[in-house]
Design an enzyme around this catalytic site. Structure first.
Site, short mmCIF file in Angstrom:
data_model
loop_
_atom_site.label_atom_id
_atom_site.label_comp_id
_atom_site.label_asym_id
_atom_site.label_seq_id
_atom_site.Cartn_x
_atom_site.Cartn_y
_atom_site.Cartn_z
N PHE A 100 45.77 47.56 30.41
CA PHE A 100 45.93 47.38 28.97
C PHE A 100 47.41 47.09 28.70
O PHE A 100 48.28 47.82 29.17
CB PHE A 100 45.46 48.60 28.19
CG PHE A 100 45.41 48.34 26.71
CD1 PHE A 100 44.37 47.61 26.16
CD2 PHE A 100 46.44 48.76 25.88
CE1 PHE A 100 44.34 47.31 24.79
CE2 PHE A 100 46.42 48.46 24.52
CZ PHE A 100 45.36 47.74 23.97
N TYR A 121 40.70 58.30 20.04
CA TYR A 121 39.95 57.58 18.99
C TYR A 121 38.81 56.74 19.53
O TYR A 121 38.13 56.07 18.76
CB TYR A 121 40.86 56.77 18.08
CG TYR A 121 41.77 55.74 18.69
CD1 TYR A 121 41.28 54.53 19.17
CD2 TYR A 121 43.14 55.95 18.76
CE1 TYR A 121 42.13 53.59 19.70
CE2 TYR A 121 44.00 55.01 19.28
CZ TYR A 121 43.49 53.82 19.75
OH TYR A 121 44.34 52.88 20.27
N LYS A 122 38.61 56.75 20.84
CA LYS A 122 37.48 56.00 21.40
C LYS A 122 36.31 56.98 21.61
O LYS A 122 35.68 57.41 20.65
CB LYS A 122 37.92 55.32 22.69
CG LYS A 122 39.03 54.28 22.48
CD LYS A 122 39.46 53.66 23.79
CE LYS A 122 40.66 52.73 23.61
NZ LYS A 122 40.31 51.49 22.90
N ASP A 175 45.89 56.57 33.10
CA ASP A 175 45.53 56.30 31.70
C ASP A 175 44.01 56.44 31.58
O ASP A 175 43.25 55.72 32.22
CB ASP A 175 46.00 54.89 31.32
CG ASP A 175 45.70 54.56 29.85
OD1 ASP A 175 44.81 55.19 29.25
OD2 ASP A 175 46.36 53.64 29.32
#
Lengths: 422, 422
Positions: free
Chosen positions: B132, B233-234, B208
């Site tokens: 990412f 938030y996922k 991560d």
């Protein structure tokens, strides 16, 4: 019985041009709240906005809200709404992260600017010893990371900065990091003058507006400040731990990089490129994904400042403080509480009093529904937030304080016990 | 008409041990939400909690809530609640800031640990080119700040990391920064094995967990990870842009400093000392004041995981994906959509499909109330969140997709126009 002249105070409230603003706020029940310099109160609109963002935007519209409800633009929208409150033209302010994290960006950026100018020898950051500690800590963190040869903190006495700034700024000085209003004493530093002197000596200035923004006129553009950071959860009423803001003068944008190079600060975040390319504008100061709930609260809270002249806010702030000092004197407490805040012109929107029992007195006041706060080692702070503090509030506060001192209520054991947050 | 066997899907829902969890969530009306890998849904409890924190804690109790409602301890309380979900003993996880900002702390801390070990020559950070982007950007930001002689990023191909990690780790390698699940392809990397190989070569590992935490079993302690960061938030449903988390292995605590040395990371924040002294525990990773509204939402959202076995979550996630692939094949779309995600064992909780019209197809799906997402350059992502995705959802999603492809709905101009967030 009471020495307080409430009718005089009520008359002041009736003449108050900001009186109507009070109804925008949720005032804690039966409470006089003199701690807006620590946590500003909730507005009714913000309560609704947070509920709406939760229920409809997150709950129903979910991921589509990043576009549909402009979540992706909130940091900039809030920044531009905040800009006039701190005397900045649009495009120079953005809402994100904490003051601490934003300071790290600004410090790194300012050092980078000095190097870009060929001023590699400028590695010193000057700040006052009694600045709010996180400001000092962030410089120390950068010093530890880069090594003292690339960045080092020089703590100076506030008095020396006020009287002999020119002597402090030498050829090694890169940055002056100055907080406009001292969080303990309430002293307001002459930022415009300090910026002039710093610039004359080749020094860049980062201004911390934590105790200024929303409490008094601030003129970042006019002062030619280089960078500024500030807090939205005090006088701007953004909510507990609300995202902070950072200002960068237009002339510096595009001239530096900052190291917290997260994807929201990328020129094209949704291109998902492996190489960082900073956004050309103020978005360069963004890092990771911002909290939408938190930022929506700030956005809404700022609406309370619509149509407000900060000069009027300042005027009322000083009048509230003057009323407090007068009532304190009338109650015979003026000698017992040593006011360590300077005279009106050199003061922020608070009064600080030294008292050996300040902590316990503050606890007793809170129990009597007068919320002030305590700062180590022995200061009682009383904050004035003109958008919702009334002159009658001042009378009630001093009345309760008088009672506590006469009855020595503060000596009760429950008031002597320290909490985690003091 | 429909090729979807809904009765078979309903039977799977009836046997689903997690079926009861769905009622904890606010499911957007008439919507199939397959984007929990981008923004997890709101729980009813979180909606209430946010309202309560706003109305009562901020609105009425105001500043006293820092003690009364434990605001000051939220980062640690949330961290400890999160710890079992990612296989960590208590005292090693804290909730704060964003992944980007937390990565900066972890990267700096890991470099510091290498220097403490006398390994000054270890300055290289290895990560995959298609990690990412913000992960790569944060290394680039640190490299720019410190100079390439102190920190530099080497981007490697994911395939090379998987087949020849030993050859990549040389005497200059300080850190492997690896994301467990690739955000584009959904490939799940063998983190335990990579950590073993890295440690054998003297390399520290930062993991991560953005697309892992809450979606599958994660065993940070067992893997002997050094640091980890992740997103709430996922799959953890903490809300848009919710504060992230950071993990530090117990053995490293007290052995390093990190540069974002804000006051919340101080050993005694409320002593207001001018010199930074890091907290001895995981609080060293804190920086500025955390957003209470945002963190309270995370705290509440995590309650949905009470009593949940992550192995069961993983099993359902794979079953949902398998059902999707089966229905896609039954609908004759399997060849048109090239599935770029690997087989079940090597996959996270999403399926990604390459299609030249992926963006427009995704927009048309959203209009048909099937929420998937698009990732540049041409991937359609479908995420499975076992706490609230049902097998029937899968059927509806494929049915709508089939309709869109047959009718070529996606060619309509409104679906071709790009939004700010894609």
């Amino acid at each position: 019985m009471s020495t307080i002249d409430f009718s005089a105070l009520d008359a002041l409230d009736q003449r108050d041009p900001l009186a109507d603003k009070r109804q925008l706020f949720v005032i804690p029940e039966d409470t006089v709240y003199l701690d807006g310099n620590s946590l500003g109160l909730l507005t009714h609109a913000t309560q609704q906005r947070v509920a709406e963002v939760t229920r409809q935007q997150w709950g129903q519209d979910a991921i589509s809200s990043w576009n549909k409800h402009q979540w992706v633009h909130l940091p900039r929208l809030v920044g531009d709404k905040l800009a006039p409150i701190i005397g900045a033209a649009t495009g120079q302010v953005i809402c994100c992260d904490s003051i601490s994290v934003n300071l790290f960006k600004a410090l790194s950026a300012a050092l980078h600017l000095q190097r870009q100018r060929g001023e590699q020898q400028r590695t010193k950051v000057i700040s006052t010893r009694d600045n709010f500690p996180t400001d000092l800590y962030m410089v120390q963190g950068l010093e530890q990371l880069l090594g003292a040869q690339h960045c080092h903190l020089q703590m100076v006495e506030e008095a020396d900065l006020l009287t002999a700034a020119e002597d402090l700024f030498d050829a090694e000085t890169a940055i002056l990091l100055v907080t406009e209003v001292n969080f303990r004493s309430g002293r307001r530093l002459p930022v415009a003058e300090l910026i002039r002197k710093a610039h004359a000596a080749g020094v860049l200035v980062i201004v911390d507006l934590a105790h200024s923004a929303g409490a008094m006129p601030v003129r970042l553009d006019e002062w030619q400040a280089d960078f500024a950071v500030g807090c939205t959860y005090k006088y701007l009423n953004g909510g507990p731990g609300a995202p902070a803001f950072v200002y960068v003068a237009q002339r510096h944008l595009g001239q530096f990089v900052q190291p917290l190079a997260g994807w929201f600060g990328h020129a094209q975040p949704f291109a998902f490129e492996p190489r960082y390319e900073p956004a050309p504008g103020i978005e360069i100061m963004l890092s990771g994904t911002p909290s939408v709930l938190a930022m929506a609260a700030v956005d809404s809270a700022l609406d309370a400042f619509a149509g407000v002249d900060l000069a009027v806010v300042r005027e009322k702030s000083l009048a509230l403080a003057e009323a407090f000092l007068q009532q304190l004197a009338a109650s015979g407490l003026a000698t017992e509480f040593e006011c360590i805040s300077p005279a009106a012109a050199e003061r922020g929107s608070q009064l600080s009093f030294a008292h050996p029992q300040a902590y316990a007195i503050c606890q007793a006041l809170i129990d009597a529904k007068v919320v002030a706060d305590f700062r180590a080692p022995h200061y009682l702070r009383v904050g004035f937030t003109p958008l919702y503090t009334s002159f009658r509030d001042i009378g009630v506060a001093v009345e309760q304080l008088t009672h506590i001192m006469r009855e020595q209520t503060y000596l009760q054991p429950q008031y002597q016990k320290r909490h985690a947050v003091t």
